[in-house]
Design an enzyme around this catalytic site. Structure first.
Site, short mmCIF file in Angstrom:
data_model
loop_
_atom_site.label_atom_id
_atom_site.label_comp_id
_atom_site.label_asym_id
_atom_site.label_seq_id
_atom_site.Cartn_x
_atom_site.Cartn_y
_atom_site.Cartn_z
N ASP A 1 -6.67 -27.55 -36.08
CA ASP A 1 -5.29 -27.39 -36.90
C ASP A 1 -5.93 -27.46 -38.45
OD1 ASP A 1 -2.86 -27.53 -37.73
OD2 ASP A 1 -2.85 -29.66 -38.34
N GLU B 1 -4.23 -36.89 -44.65
CA GLU B 1 -2.73 -37.15 -44.62
C GLU B 1 -2.37 -38.54 -44.28
OE1 GLU B 1 -0.58 -33.13 -43.07
OE2 GLU B 1 -2.34 -33.35 -41.85
N LYS C 1 -5.11 -37.57 -39.70
CA LYS C 1 -3.69 -38.09 -40.09
C LYS C 1 -3.53 -39.50 -40.13
CE LYS C 1 -1.00 -34.06 -38.44
NZ LYS C 1 -0.71 -33.54 -39.71
N ARG D 1 17.52 -17.07 -32.76
CA ARG D 1 18.70 -17.30 -31.64
C ARG D 1 20.00 -18.15 -32.08
NH1 ARG D 1 16.05 -19.50 -26.31
NH2 ARG D 1 16.72 -21.41 -27.44
N HIS E 1 -8.53 -24.16 -43.01
CA HIS E 1 -8.64 -24.58 -44.31
C HIS E 1 -9.81 -24.93 -45.00
CE1 HIS E 1 -4.34 -24.30 -43.94
NE2 HIS E 1 -4.27 -25.53 -43.34
N LYS F 1 -3.02 -21.54 -53.26
CA LYS F 1 -2.99 -22.72 -54.34
C LYS F 1 -3.88 -22.44 -55.46
CE LYS F 1 -2.07 -26.60 -51.30
NZ LYS F 1 -0.70 -26.99 -51.72
N HIS G 1 -2.13 -21.16 -46.29
CA HIS G 1 -1.55 -21.39 -47.63
C HIS G 1 -2.51 -22.36 -48.71
CE1 HIS G 1 -0.72 -25.01 -45.51
NE2 HIS G 1 -0.74 -25.76 -46.60
N LYS H 1 -1.24 -19.91 -38.79
CA LYS H 1 -2.12 -20.35 -38.00
C LYS H 1 -1.39 -21.11 -36.96
CE LYS H 1 -1.98 -25.05 -40.08
NZ LYS H 1 -2.47 -26.21 -40.74
#
Lengths: 406, 510
Positions: free
Chosen positions: B259, B240, B362, B65, B264, B206, B202, B172
Site C-alpha cells: 500500500d 498513520e 497503521k 451507478r 510513496h 505535495k 499524490h 494505486k
C-alpha cells in the site's frame, strides 16, 4: 494580541518585539520579507493592513505600516504591534507619525527591517512621483503602486512610464493577469495565425485597459486602438483580429467574461475584478524586475486613442465588427479607421435599438464609477465585509495548527 | 502553420506572472461517488477554477451507478465543494463551472451507458468547446480496468483526432507484485499509449516533496554532504494513527508494504538519493529516478533486516480501538501486515554502505511522514567524554506532513561555566505559514494532467522497478506466516527496533 506603545521610539518597539518573541515562542522566525505600507492615516490604513494580513498567509512577512498623520501636530511617534490572530501569519507594526516626523518615515522604518530579507514598499493610495527615489522606495527592492487609486489614473501611468526603475510595479498591471492569461492561452491553440490588429475597450479612467493595449502593442507589434467607455467601468473587452476571424474576450457586466473564437462555441468564464489581497499575493511571489511591465509601459505611446463612445458596444455590435474587419483590416491597414467607424455606428444603432435593455447596465456602470471614485472607501467597506467572514478561515487554520501540534 | 512551428507572440519566458491555463478540455470521472472523488477531486476542480487555471468551457462528467440527472450530480459536487474546497466559495466561479457538469448513469459492463457517455462527451465538444480533449480519471478498483478500457475503446472514446488528446489517470495500487503490475500496464497500454497514462501518486504533488529537489539542487549548503562520506543512514517514515477504517475490502491481502512502501516511500527514496538531473525536463528527471531505482536492492538476511507486524486492540489516544483481526470485514486469521519496515541499499558510488530504512504502519504513535538524514559523528571530538555525553548524531529532517518543513539537529553549548554540548534543533516551518494557501496535491496533479505535464507521475518502468525491489521481501514474509503483533498507539513491533539495534542504530521518534 495588540500592544500599543504611545509616544515611543523605534528602539523601544524593537525591544518589545524581542520580548514578545521570548514570551510567545517563535513569533518572528521564518519571515521571508518586510512589507512597508505607506499611507495617510485613515480608513485606508486598515484596508491595506487587512490585505497584507491575507497575503501573509502565503508570504509570511513583517508588515510595517507608515501612517502619516496631520503635519500640523507636534512631532510624535505612536506605535502599535499586532501579533497572533490579529495579524494573520505576519506581525504588523503600525507607526503613526505626526508633525514633522510624518515626512521622515524612512528613518523610523530602517531599524525595524528584517535582517537580510527583501523589502517591499506599497503605496495603496497616492504614490510619490518617482517611487525609486523616495526615501522609503530607496530601501525597497520592489515598489508597488496603484494607478487606479490615484486622482488621475491615466496621468499616473504616464508618470510611471517616465519614472520607471527596475523593481517598480503597479496593481493596475496585476489586475490584468487573468485577462492576459486567457488571451495568451487562446493563441496557444490552432489556428496558428498572426494577429493583424487589436482593439481594447474599457472605462476612460481605467489604467488597466491602457496597460493591456500597451502590452498587445509591445508583443504583437500591430496597430492597437484603445476605445473608451464611460469612466468607472473598468476593462470591457479585447478583440484580436486574425485572418480566420477574431478572438474576442469581453466582460460587459464586470464579472462574467465571454471568450469567442471562430469555429468554437462561445465560452463563459468567471472574470471578476481581482481584490487587492489577490493582487498583493501575486506581487509578493516575485521580487525580480518585471521586464514585461517595463516593455508595456514603453509601448503605451504606440496605442491609438480612439474616440470615446457613450455606451459600451454590446456583443452583437462587436460581432458585427468581427465580421467586417478581417477582410479590410488584414489587407489595407488604412481601412482599419473606416471599419472602426463602422463599428461605432453599429454600436450606436445596436444600443439605440436596445436602449431599454442597456439602460440598467449603464446605471449600474454609474454606480460602479461612484464606488471606484471613492476607491478607498469602497475597499474599506469590502474589507469590513470580509472581516465579518474572516473568523471562519481563521478558525480553520487554528484547527489545523492544533492538529499539527497533536 | 503547425503547432511545432508556432511561437505564441504573447508568451515571454520573462513573464512569470502568466499562469499556464489548460487548453480546452474536459474531465470524466469514473467512480464519482467514491470518497476520494468527493473529498479531493471535486474540491480540487473547483479550486483550480477559482484560481483561474481551468479553461473557459471546462466540462466535468461523472459516471457511476446512480439514478441521477445532471442537477443531482451538480448538487453532490456543490456539497463536496462547500465542505472540502480550500479556496473561498465564489458564486460566479461556481456558476460558470456548473454549466459544464454532466452525469451519465450506468455500470462498467453496460455498452449502452458508454455509448451515452460518448454522446455526452461529443455534445460537450460542440456546446462547450472542449475541443475533443478529455481526461478519464479511473477512481475505481484495478480489477475493473480491463473492462473499462475495453469499453472506452469500443465506444470510440479513445479515438483522438489531430491536435486532440485523450489521457487516462489511474491510482494505486499499480498491481500487487511485479507480474500483476506488468499485466496491468499491458491492459492499460493496449488502449492508451504510455505517454497518455498518468499514475497518480499524490505524495509527489505535495509541496514539501517537490521542495526536496529545491533543497538539494538549489543550495550549496547540503549537496556536498549528501553522500556516504557524511551520511550514516537515512530513515523514511510514513506513520498513520488510524486503523484501516472502512477500507477492509481493499486493505486485507494488500498490506502496508504494497500500500505504501512500493509507491510513496520508494519514490521518496528515489528523490532523496538520485543524482542531479541535467535539467528539470520530465525526461531528464525520470531518467535519474530510474537509474537510482535500478541501483536499489533490499538488504538481507530478511529475518534480521526487515520487520512486519499487525496491530492489536487497546487504548490509543483516549479511545478504545479494535485490533486488526477484530475489524469488520477482515478474514479471521488474516496474515496481512499493518506495519512494514525494510532496509535498502543504493549501489552507487555516492551511497555505498549507507542503509536506507523505510517503515510504514497503521495505528502507530501519531500521523507523520518524514525523511531523516542522519549524519555520521564527527571523526574526532576535542572534548572530554563527559562534555559530549548528551550529543547525538546531527540530522536533517524533512517533514512531509503534517507541519511541513525542515528541522536541523546539531550540538550546541549549554549556557554555563562548564563546556557541555547538547542537541538543539533549528526549525524551518515551511508548512506552518504556507498551509492555508499552498495548493493541495490533487490540485497540482490534476492541472498537470490537463496540461500534459508528466514530471510528477511515475511511469511504468518506475512502477516495475519498485516491485522488483519489494518482491523478494514480500515472498520472504509470505513464507514466514503470521506477522508479529504490536499494540495500537506504539511505534511498531519489537522486531522493528531489533533490526536497527543490530547495527547500533535506532529509529528516530518522529
Amino acid at each position: 494580541m495588540i500592544i500599543d506603545l504611545p509616544a515611543t521610539t523605534t528602539s523601544q518597539v524593537n525591544k518589545k518585539l524581542v520580548e514578545l518573541r521570548d514570551q510567545g515562542g517563535a513569533v518572528a522566525l521564518g519571515r521571508v520579507l518586510t512589507l512597508v505600507i505607506v499611507t495617510d492615516d485613515g480608513e485606508q490604513t486598515e484596508a491595506a493592513v487587512d490585505a497584507a494580513n491575507e497575503a501573509s498567509r502565503e508570504h509570511p512577512c513583517r508588515v510595517i505600516v507608515v501612517a502619516r498623520g496631520p503635519r500640523k501636530a507636534a512631532a510624535r511617534l505612536d506605535a502599535q504591534i499586532r501579533v497572533g490572530g490579529d495579524a494573520g501569519a505576519s506581525e504588523v507594526i503600525v507607526l503613526r507619525l505626526y508633525g514633522p516626523l510624518a515626512d521622515e518615515g524612512a528613518s523610523c522604518v530602517v531599524p525595524l527591517l528584517l535582517p537580510d530579507a527583501p523589502v517591499v514598499a506599497w503605496w495603496p493610495g497616492n504614490a510619490p512621483a518617482v517611487p525609486s527615489e523616495d526615501p522609503i522606495g530607496r530601501l525597497a527592492t520592489r515598489r508597488i503602486t496603484d494607478a487606479a487609486a490615484e486622482k488621475n489614473p491615466i496621468k499616473a501611468l504616464e508618470t510611471r512610464r517616465d519614472s520607471y526603475a527596475e523593481g517598480d510595479t503597479d496593481l493596475a498591471w496585476t489586475r490584468l493577469t487573468t485577462w492576459r492569461a486567457l488571451l495568451a492561452s487562446a493563441l496557444d491553440l490552432p489556428p496558428f495565425e498572426k494577429v493583424t490588429s487589436a482593439t481594447v475597450t474599457g472605462g476612460a479612467d481605467s489604467p488597466s485597459t491602457d496597460l493591456l493595449a500597451g502590452w498587445l502593442a509591445a508583443y504583437l507589434d500591430i496597430p492597437v486602438s484603445r476605445r473608451k467607455t464611460p469612466a468607472g467601468e473598468g476593462m470591457h473587452s479585447v478583440v484580436l483580429e486574425r485572418k480566420s476571424g477574431a478572438v474576442e474576450l469581453s466582460r460587459p457586466d464586470g464579472s462574467v467574461g465571454t471568450l469567442t473564437q471562430p469555429g468554437q462555441p462561445p465560452r463563459r468564464v468567471a472574470l471578476q475584478r481581482r481584490e487587492n489581497r489577490d493582487c498583493l499575493i501575486e506581487e509578493l511571489r516575485r521580487l525580480d524586475p518585471d521586464e514585461v511591465y517595463d516593455a508595456t509601459l514603453r509601448a503605451l505611446p504606440k496605442v491609438k486613442q480612439a474616440r470615446t463612445i457613450s455606451r459600451p458596444a454590446d456583443r452583437g455590435a462587436a460581432k458585427a465588427a468581427a465580421k467586417t474587419t478581417p477582410k479590410a483590416g488584414a489587407a489595407k491597414p488604412k481601412a482599419a479607421g473606416k471599419s472602426r467607424r463602422a463599428v461605432a455606428a453599429a454600436a450606436s444603432t445596436a444600443t439605440s435599438a436596445k436602449a431599454t435593455a442597456s439602460a440598467p447596465a449603464a446605471s449600474a456602470g454609474k454606480a460602479e464609477r461612484k464606488s471606484a471614485k471613492s476607491g478607498a472607501k469602497s475597499t474599506s467597506e469590502k474589507s469590513a465585509g470580509r472581516g465579518k467572514a474572516a473568523p471562519k478561515p481563521a478558525k480553520r487554520s487554528g484547527k489545523k495548527a492544533s492538529g499539527a501540534q497533536r | 502553420m503547425t503547432q511545432a512551428a508556432w511561437r505564441n507572440p504573447l508568451r515571454d519566458e520573462r513573464d512569470k506572472r502568466l499562469p499556464r491555463i489548460a487548453g480546452p478540455c474536459g474531465l470524466v470521472i469514473f467512480g464519482v461517488t467514491g470518497d476520494l472523488s468527493r473529498k479531493k477531486l471535486m474540491p480540487a476542480v473547483y479550486d483550480l477554477a477559482n484560481r483561474g487555471l481551468l479553461p473557459p468551457g471546462f466540462g466535468l462528467v461523472g459516471f457511476a451507478r446512480r439514478d441521477w440527472a445532471d442537477q443531482d450530480f451538480g448538487q453532490v459536487v456543490y456539497e463536496a465543494v462547500r465542505q472540502h474546497a480550500r479556496t473561498p466559495f465564489r458564486q460566479a466561479v461556481w456558476d460558470r463551472l456548473a454549466e459544464g457538469f454532466r452525469f451519465v448513469p450506468g455500470t462498467f459492463d453496460d455498452p449502452a451507458a458508454f455509448d451515452t457517455l460518448a454522446a455526452t462527451v461529443k455534445e460537450l465538444d460542440e456546446e462547450r468547446g472542449t475541443g475533443g480533449n478529455h481526461a478519464f480519471y479511473l477512481s475505481i478498483p484495478p480489477s475493473f480496468f480491463p473492462v473499462v478500457s475495453e469499453q472506452l475503446a469500443r465506444s470510440g472514446l479513445t479515438d483522438q483526432g489531430p491536435d486532440q488528446w485523450r489521457r487516462v489517470v489511474i491510482e494505486k495500487p499499480f498491481g500487487h507484485d511485479l507480474a500483476s503490475a506488468r499485466d496491468l500496464n499491458r491492459v492499460v497500454n493496449e488502449v492508451f499509449p504510455e505517454e497518455s497514462v498518468f499514475r497518480i501518486d499524490h505524495y509527489l504533488g505535495k509541496e514539501t516533496v517537490q521542495n526536496i529537489l529545491a533543497l538539494r539542487f538549489a543550495n550549496q549548503l547540503f549537496e556536498p554532504l549528501w553522500n556516504a562520506h557524511y551520511v550514516d543512514h537515512v530513515q523514511i517514515t510514513m506513520a498513520e494513527d488510524i486503523g484501516i477504517g472502512g477500507r477492509a475490502g481493499y486493505y486485507d491481502g494488500i498490506g502496508a508494504a504494497r500500500d505504501v512502501i512500493q509507491n510513496h516511500l520508494l519514490q521518496l527514496l528515489a528523490l532523496m538519493a538520485m543524482e542531479e538531473p541535467g535539467s528539470f525536463h520530465p525526461r531528464a528527471l525520470r531518467a535519474e529516478k530510474i537509474k537510482v531505482l535500478s541501483a536499489t536492492k533490499p538488504v538481507g538476511p530478511f529475518d534480521q533486516t526487515t520487520a512486519y507486524g499487525q496491530y492489536t486492540g487497546g487504548w490509543q489516544g483516549g479511545q478504545k480501538v479494535l485490533g486488526y483481526l477484530e475489524e469488520e470485514g477482515i478474514a479471521p486469521g488474516s496474515t496481512t501486515e499493518t506495519f512494514a519496515a525494510i532496509t535498502c541499499e543504493v549501489n552507487t558510488r555516492r551511497w555505498a554502505g549507507v542503509p536506507f530504512y523505510l517503515r510504514t504502519g497503521k495505528r502507530l504513535g501519531r500521523r507523520v511522514t518524514e525523511i531523516a538524514v542522519v549524519f555520521k559523528r564527527a571523526p574526532h571530538l576535542p572534548f572530554d567524554a563527559t562534555m559530549t555525553e548528551e550529543l547525538g548524531q546531527n540530522a536533517l529532517v524533512i517533514r512531509v506532513q503534517p507541519d511541513e518543513g525542515v528541522t536541523m539537529r546539531f550540538g550546541s553549548k549549554v549556557p554555563g561555566a562548564a563546556m557541555e554540548v547538547r542537541d538543539v534543533t533549528m526549525d524551518f516551518g515551511y508548512g506552518h505559514a504556507f498551509t492555508e494557501s499552498s495548493p493541495e496535491a490533487y490540485e497540482r496533479l490534476l492541472l498537470d494532467v490537463l496540461l500534459g505535464e508528466p514530471s510528477l507521475f511515475p511511469v511504468n518502468e518506475e512502477v516495475e522497478l519498485s516491485w522488483q525491489i519489494l518482491d523478494p521481501v514480500l515472498r520472504f514474509w509470505a513464507e514466514q506466516g503470521t506477522p508479529e503483533p504490536y499494540r495500537a498507539g506504539t511505534w511498531g513491533p519489537e522486531s522493528a527496533d531489533a533490526m536497527m539495534a543490530r547495527t547500533g542504530r535506532h529509529w528516530r521518534r518522529p
